[in-house]
Design an enzyme around this catalytic site. Structure first.
Site, short mmCIF file in Angstrom:
data_model
loop_
_atom_site.label_atom_id
_atom_site.label_comp_id
_atom_site.label_asym_id
_atom_site.label_seq_id
_atom_site.Cartn_x
_atom_site.Cartn_y
_atom_site.Cartn_z
N ARG A 128 -25.08 -1.85 -10.18
CA ARG A 128 -26.26 -1.62 -9.33
C ARG A 128 -27.48 -1.26 -10.16
O ARG A 128 -28.59 -1.69 -9.87
CB ARG A 128 -25.98 -0.49 -8.32
N LYS B 272 -28.93 15.43 -18.39
CA LYS B 272 -28.16 14.27 -18.83
C LYS B 272 -29.06 13.06 -19.06
O LYS B 272 -28.92 12.35 -20.06
CB LYS B 272 -27.07 13.95 -17.81
#
Length: 267
Positions: A113, A203
């Site tokens: 995606r 992150k």
DNA sequence: TTCCAGGAGCATC
DNA sequence: GATGCTCATGGA
């Protein structure tokens, strides 16, 4: 021309989750970076003559992974099977702006995606590139995206990330987040600056630092890595950063790629 | 139907 | 600083 002397393996390098604009075609992998395109078959790069220096920099041809792999295995024997499996990984030197947007899109998302959303973004707002009879699209600039509204991004199906993309574009286009300054900042300061952008947390910032700013010591912690460190090393989530720094030192980010690529494919 | 994906923002404590 | 909830989307 063909560049033949780079030490890497296409599938390892392009499928380890660091890049989203390399795709397998009937002529090997084809990739887009900046306003350039090239093909990669095994470790041969097929590109325009005038782009050779660009691609050598993109693949960071001067970094000796033989030495790095020896050092990492000597400090962690458990890396041996990972390097046997994915030893052809090279950390690419990718565009800073493209990494910011790509990893904003990556949050709580899956790789197919992510790639689809990025490709639609480029087709919609990038510039066309002709290469060997085919048409590709460059990654859109911050200036281009900064003039858009959320409705203009709806067809990307990026969901709630639309406003993060626009926030990043506006902060970069206005200079509030200075890309050139980021390149020379200490890693800690660069991370803080990146995290001023909505949608860039710890992150995502680490991925940007590792995949564009070449801070090989950073160790991005995604759901996979947290799981691996718990299952294989019995390290709790709160202790991952210290563990990685102690175990892998200045090449923790490269070790992270070997771990991620191996355990993702081997359950 | 529920769970998950290279998480982050936000409220709350 | 830590915890818990929520956030679009689509495939398994």
């Amino acid at each position: 021309m063909i560049i033949k002397d780079l030490d890497f393996e296409s599938v390892h390098t392009f499928e380890c989750g660091q890049c989203f604009r390399w795709n397998l075609s009937d002529r090997g992998y084809v990739g887009v970076a900046a306003d350039k395109v090239c093909f990669a078959e095994n470790n041969n790069i097929i590109c325009n003559d005038e782009d050779a220096d660009f691609w050598r920099d993109y693949f960071r041809g001067e970094v000796d992974y033989g030495d790095i792999k020896k050092m990492l295995v000597s400090s962690d024997k458990k890396l041996a099977p990972c390097i046997k499996y994915g030893g052809g990984i090279r950390i690419l030197h990718q565009d800073l702006w493209e990494m910011i947007i790509s990893f904003i899109i990556s949050a709580n998302n899956n790789i197919p995606r992510i790639k689809g959303i990025i490709e639609k973004l480029c087709e919609s707002f990038g510039e066309p590139i002709e290469f060997q009879g085919e048409r590709f699209y460059s990654f859109p600039t911050a200036e281009r995206l900064s003039g858009l509204k959320q409705a203009d991004l709806a067809h990307l199906k990026a969901g709630y990330r639309d406003r993060y993309i626009l926030d990043a574009a506006q902060k970069v286009a206005s200079g509030e987040v200075d890309l050139e300054a980021l390149k020379n900042m200490p890693t800690v300061d660069a991370k803080k600056m990146l995290m001023r952008i909505c949608g860039v947390g710890s992150k995502v910032a680490d991925c940007i630092l590792l995949f564009s700013l070449e801070r090989y010591e950073v160790f991005p912690q995604d759901v996979w890595i947290k799981r691996i460190l718990k299952d294989v090393y019995n390290v709790d989530e709160k202790d991952v950063a210290v563990f990685a720094a102690d175990m892998y030192g200045e090449y923790a980010g490269i070790a992270q790629q070997y771990l991620y690529y191996y355990y993702r494919d081997n359950k």
